[in-house]
Design an enzyme around this catalytic site. Sequence first.
Site, PDB file in Angstrom:
ATOM      1  N   GLU A  30      53.272  29.482  32.169  1.00 58.14           N
ATOM      2  CA  GLU A  30      52.399  28.415  32.624  1.00 58.14           C
ATOM      3  C   GLU A  30      51.816  28.844  33.958  1.00 58.14           C
ATOM      4  OE1 GLU A  30      54.902  28.396  35.651  1.00 58.14           O
ATOM      5  OE2 GLU A  30      55.652  28.471  33.609  1.00 58.14           O
ATOM      6  N   LYS A  77      53.847  36.970  42.894  1.00 52.89           N
ATOM      7  CA  LYS A  77      54.310  36.601  41.551  1.00 52.89           C
ATOM      8  C   LYS A  77      54.801  37.788  40.724  1.00 52.89           C
ATOM      9  CE  LYS A  77      53.392  32.152  41.722  1.00 52.89           C
ATOM     10  NZ  LYS A  77      54.484  31.168  41.572  1.00 52.89           N
ATOM     11  N   SER A 137      51.793  34.809  50.886  1.00 55.56           N
ATOM     12  CA  SER A 137      52.238  34.956  49.497  1.00 55.56           C
ATOM     13  C   SER A 137      51.148  35.484  48.577  1.00 55.56           C
ATOM     14  CB  SER A 137      52.763  33.620  48.980  1.00 55.56           C
ATOM     15  OG  SER A 137      51.767  32.626  49.110  1.00 55.56           O
TER      16      SER A 137
END
Lengths: 278, 390
Positions: free
Chosen positions: B106, B84, B372
């Site tokens: 969010e 991220k 990830s």
Amino acid sequence: MSRIEALFARKNPVFIGFTVAGDPGIEASFGVAKTMIDAGADLLEIAAPYSDPVADGPVIERAHVRALRAGTTTGDVFALVRRVREHAPATPLVLFTYHNIIHRRGADRFFAEAAASGADGVLIVDLPAEESDEVAPYAARHGVDRIALIAPTTSPERQRTILKDASGFVYLISLEGVTGERDRLPPGLAGLVGAVREKTDLPLAVGFGVSRPEHVRTVVAAGANGVIVGSALVRLIEEHAGDEAAMHAGLRTAIAALRGGFALDPEPDMLRRERVEG
Amino acid sequence: MKPGRYGIYGGQYVPETLMSALIELEETYERVREDPGFSRRLSWYLREYAGRETPLTYCGNLSRDLGCRVYLKREDLLHGGAHKLNNTLGQALMAKFMGKRRLIAETGAGQHGVATAIAGAALGLPVEVYMGEVDTRRQALNVFRMELLGARVIPVASGTRTLKDAINAAMRDWVANIRDTHYLLGSCVGPHPFPRIVRDFQSVIGEEARRQILEREGRLPEMVVACVGGGSNAIGIFYPFVNDDVRLVGVEAGGEGLDSGRHGASLSAGSVGVFQGALSYLLQDDDGQALETHSVAAGLDHPSVGPEHAMLKDSGRVRYEAVTDAEALHAFRRLSRTEGIIPALESAHAVAYALRAADDLDKDDILVVNLSGRGDKDVADVANLHGGVA
């Protein structure tokens, strides 16, 4: 002449009420619409309930949830419009919807059903001018007005683009934010009304945040042709859930009080202040 | 084709109030893409602060077990513990360029919220993070991390109280504070230009992986696998391989099985619809209402998916598969034991598919799995599911 044109030609300003189809229940919703019209709503916006109403504040969002929990379908929304049309043959009715409701049904079918049910216009809250070619031909084919939305953040060039293919009336969003009651309307309102007025002959109605007689007064003094009240009325439905008589009485009282704003001092404090402050 | 479209998908289905901000964002993005100063700063943050490049780890034990050559792209080793940060550093720098004074975000699993909180702290921008109430409970550790990093976490109690409602709440906040706030969207979803911006910032994953495998093996892999919720880590690793002869597989949340109706597999089981600003695949009913979703992985618990994935599915360039909660949990334990790497439950979906796909691969075939994120955030949750026994 369409019902919307006829209304604005006959009356100025007009009072526009908003309700979510199926709130608080499918049958009760017809009673709500009827009471709103009988109490003085000159035009009614009927919202199709949607699972993710991102342009709406918490009060109207909860109304969407209530309507969906009651099992309201798009078919029920058209059925409600048809009943309201029979009850009030001259009152313009506008469907307020999020685009996926139309996309899922197919735009041609949606606008055909809207026209057949007696709706005069459709307002798609999340379909900006950039994407409107998806519905424009179908709205035109079935003779339904597409109500355009203009926000305080809309640039003058975008205003022109949006107004180019607007019809019925123009919905001016009074403030930066979602629907919901506010203590006061933003001071730039008169400027917004004036700027859009220069660019179109269509009637202008102001919504978002309008919830008190003094707000109505402010909107009318700003030069708008109509006010739209949603959350303040929807909140009454929520507050009187389970007591329909009180709900209807509350709606009647509120609409009478809000309409009272039409008759009051045409130069409200806020505008006066605005002029003084330049 | 209209701008911001991937085939028929994408677009800008938003309230008029947001259009000025989207136009500003697009203009800024076009400007910073060409700006060497911006690239230099972003590269510095990615390298010196975030820890790029991340390794491409050869998994000897798993390769022996599965009978093919398995590599993991280690986004779990990026600062913050997930891919991220590639996107949040990029967007936070853009927000600075636009003169915005506040970031909102969010988060589902909490990883995007943590990454936004990190980027905000590093760049001196206050951060508020919307999170579904259900997710604040499943991901209590990440809530604490965000608060530790100086962000304010706002629990969202509306709707299904998960990621989709957190996105709705963030969009409402943005509508109300459009002039001074940047909405730092966490996946390749939402209205144009977000899907493109997020894909571009995440493409660093695939660019590195492609270069690393060529250096290591002298050839491209047979298959690249990544999990897909919104789809940002997947598009990030797929995009640089799209024109290569490499099988690309996106793995969705099969939940309790596609027939159960309790899953988050919008590409495998959804239909075309407009949701949260874009046309894509959507789990919806006959009237276009978004359906409730389910996944053991909070980050995959979402009814829609990025529009570029929708196009890649239709064109057949990427295959999308679903694995169940049970398969993901099995993979979670198996990777932990065989390689000493605890994957995020989201990433465990990609690992689970790799376990399945290995049957069709030969001993010399190369399989790259995008890991990830790391699984620390999920450990307590998995322990609860299994009564404390892994």
